[in-house]
Design a protein around this motif. Structure first.
Motif, mmCIF file in Angstrom:
data_model
loop_
_atom_site.group_PDB
_atom_site.id
_atom_site.type_symbol
_atom_site.label_atom_id
_atom_site.label_comp_id
_atom_site.label_asym_id
_atom_site.label_seq_id
_atom_site.Cartn_x
_atom_site.Cartn_y
_atom_site.Cartn_z
ATOM 1 N N HIS A 1 7.293 2.966 4.881
ATOM 2 C CA HIS A 1 7.183 1.603 5.398
ATOM 3 C C HIS A 1 8.509 1.174 6.034
ATOM 4 O O HIS A 1 9.575 1.499 5.525
ATOM 5 N N PHE B 1 7.502 7.979 -3.030
ATOM 6 C CA PHE B 1 6.090 7.717 -2.753
ATOM 7 C C PHE B 1 5.832 6.208 -2.657
ATOM 8 O O PHE B 1 5.060 5.754 -1.798
ATOM 9 N N ALA B 2 6.500 5.436 -3.503
ATOM 10 C CA ALA B 2 6.322 3.979 -3.477
ATOM 11 C C ALA B 2 6.783 3.367 -2.155
ATOM 12 O O ALA B 2 6.441 2.220 -1.859
ATOM 13 N N GLU B 3 7.567 4.108 -1.379
ATOM 14 C CA GLU B 3 8.072 3.598 -0.100
ATOM 15 C C GLU B 3 7.138 3.906 1.063
ATOM 16 O O GLU B 3 7.391 3.475 2.185
ATOM 17 N N THR B 4 6.094 4.684 0.807
ATOM 18 C CA THR B 4 5.131 4.965 1.872
ATOM 19 C C THR B 4 4.112 3.825 1.954
ATOM 20 O O THR B 4 4.036 2.980 1.068
ATOM 21 N N ASP B 5 3.343 3.813 3.033
ATOM 22 C CA ASP B 5 2.302 2.796 3.170
ATOM 23 C C ASP B 5 1.005 3.453 3.634
ATOM 24 O O ASP B 5 0.932 4.679 3.779
ATOM 25 N N ALA B 6 -0.003 2.645 3.843
ATOM 26 C CA ALA B 6 -1.331 3.175 4.147
ATOM 27 C C ALA B 6 -1.413 3.808 5.536
ATOM 28 O O ALA B 6 -2.450 4.371 5.892
ATOM 29 N N GLN B 7 -0.347 3.725 6.334
ATOM 30 C CA GLN B 7 -0.298 4.518 7.570
ATOM 31 C C GLN B 7 0.144 5.949 7.265
ATOM 32 O O GLN B 7 0.257 6.770 8.172
ATOM 33 N N GLY B 8 0.454 6.223 5.987
ATOM 34 C CA GLY B 8 0.828 7.578 5.583
ATOM 35 C C GLY B 8 2.289 7.896 5.849
ATOM 36 O O GLY B 8 2.715 9.049 5.717
ATOM 37 N N ILE B 9 3.075 6.879 6.207
ATOM 38 C CA ILE B 9 4.486 7.084 6.530
ATOM 39 C C ILE B 9 5.338 6.104 5.719
ATOM 40 O O ILE B 9 4.810 5.209 5.060
ATOM 41 N N THR C 1 0.847 -1.197 0.000
ATOM 42 C CA THR C 1 0.000 0.000 0.000
ATOM 43 C C THR C 1 0.883 1.248 0.000
ATOM 44 O O THR C 1 2.089 1.175 0.234
ATOM 45 N N ASP C 2 0.271 2.392 -0.279
ATOM 46 C CA ASP C 2 1.010 3.650 -0.239
ATOM 47 C C ASP C 2 0.203 4.690 0.529
ATOM 48 O O ASP C 2 -0.875 4.400 1.052
#
Lengths: 141, 141, 141, 141
Positions: D25, D15-23, C18-19
């Protein structure tokens, strides 16, 4: 459509992006295109955050890549890109990925601007469209 | 601390997870631990979404991995795990990654429960701690 | 070209995929297509390793994806695929990614078989082309 | 062990390194440590390829990370690192990941040099150990 690529950003192939064929994995290119878009928006349109601060997100609606030459660990690749076809809630980027002038890959991505909360399609804001037009115009940028 | 690993989930090494050394990249293991935690929570605690629906997130505060044997493309790996040390706003998992009984890697992760909006530390909810205690108790699970 | 998708494999969206838009990142789909191809080859053509053992690699020469609906963490997605246009040193896959029957994404990938050492284009071996033809034939598979 | 971090490299959160926690990963940090090691070796020891050209690979045998502050999309992070404990076929790196001086994460990785073909442990070559010693010595580097 602009005839040339006026903008370019470099990426270096990370070891984690290689695979057991000894080359950069084909999914890594999709991430590099995004890295180039983020750099482009930072340079020309106040950054991706300027979209988010206005309650917008730019979703990716299409990805196309043709791979011509393999890339290896630690290669420095130049991602040339241009933003084209800004209309309504949609815009498109075209790309050439080069290594020392040789064409490694080329492709395009499609994007749609949506309301950040509802994901409803939302027209590209005029200031964004203007910033792109300026970035892609043939004068000094 | 429980003496044994009562729970296990399998992952198969994806080609995209290999690197130019011809083996699974060491960062992929960190993702597999998460896949196992998600499966564990789905089986024992209503799933990760049950935390999110109560306004919580579980942040990862520490990762430790010791790599003993390389893993290859298409290997099926068994991720054994146990949740330990649930206290306050913190909990921990311990792991053994095995391939046909051989120890490929082992490690642990630390986690903190926080308020989803503010990221303020928030005690692990009693129903969550109870679910973990049940999952790790020696009776039939 | 076959009129239908006779084969399908499931993937579950990992949290790491996810992103910050709260949805599966668009590059993750490229990896899922590969996971489906690997499962397809394992079921119908002796696995990807059967190519490698004969000194071959299958390079990816093109990727195309159209994204229709966002996917979320923990969604189970069905990757329908078919192998088409096997000719010379090239073959192609087509895909539909569905969630409970709804079309999430669709696309295709192009591949070239090459000598593993030299990366020289090498005709798709007859046994491989035959295995694909059987897998895609309308009889019971 | 050196008392200070003499070397640092920057990464920007993709951006691809972010996750659904908004931070970002937590697995992305493992990749960033590798990016910093590669840059360190390029600057001080002829690059990772100088190991490979002598028939060696450096395997990662351990990863440890403590996460102190979340990182967000587009944050520029400074990876401070030092190579310590070079002995036999093993060496270690220690890291501090900072954002504008604030400690975001810290950790270490362990590595073993092996023969590229056989994966047999092979002593760190003297030229490599010397290059590290020079890089970590308190004089002007």
């Amino acid at each position: 459509m602009p005839a040339t690529f006026r903008h370019a950003y470099d990426v270096t192939v990370r070891f984690a992006e290689t695979d057991a064929q000894g080359i950069a994995h084909h999914a890594a290119y999709v991430v590099w295109l995004e890295v180039a878009r983020v750099a482009y928006l930072a340079e020309h349109a106040g950054g991706y955050r300027s979209l988010q601060e206005r309650g917008l997100e730019a979703l990716t609606t299409a990805v196309h890549l043709d791979y011509h030459l393999p890339a290896s660990f630690d290669d420095t690749l130049t991602i040339r890109l241009r933003c084209v076809d800004v209309r309504g809630a949609r815009f498109r980027y075209e790309y050439r990925i080069e290594r020392e002038g040789a064409l490694v890959a080329e492709g395009y991505t499609g994007h749609a601007t949506v309301n950040r909360e509802t994901h409803a399609p939302t027209r590209v804001p005029p200031w964004f469209a203007d910033a792109i037009a300026t970035a892609e115009s043939p004068g000094p940028s």
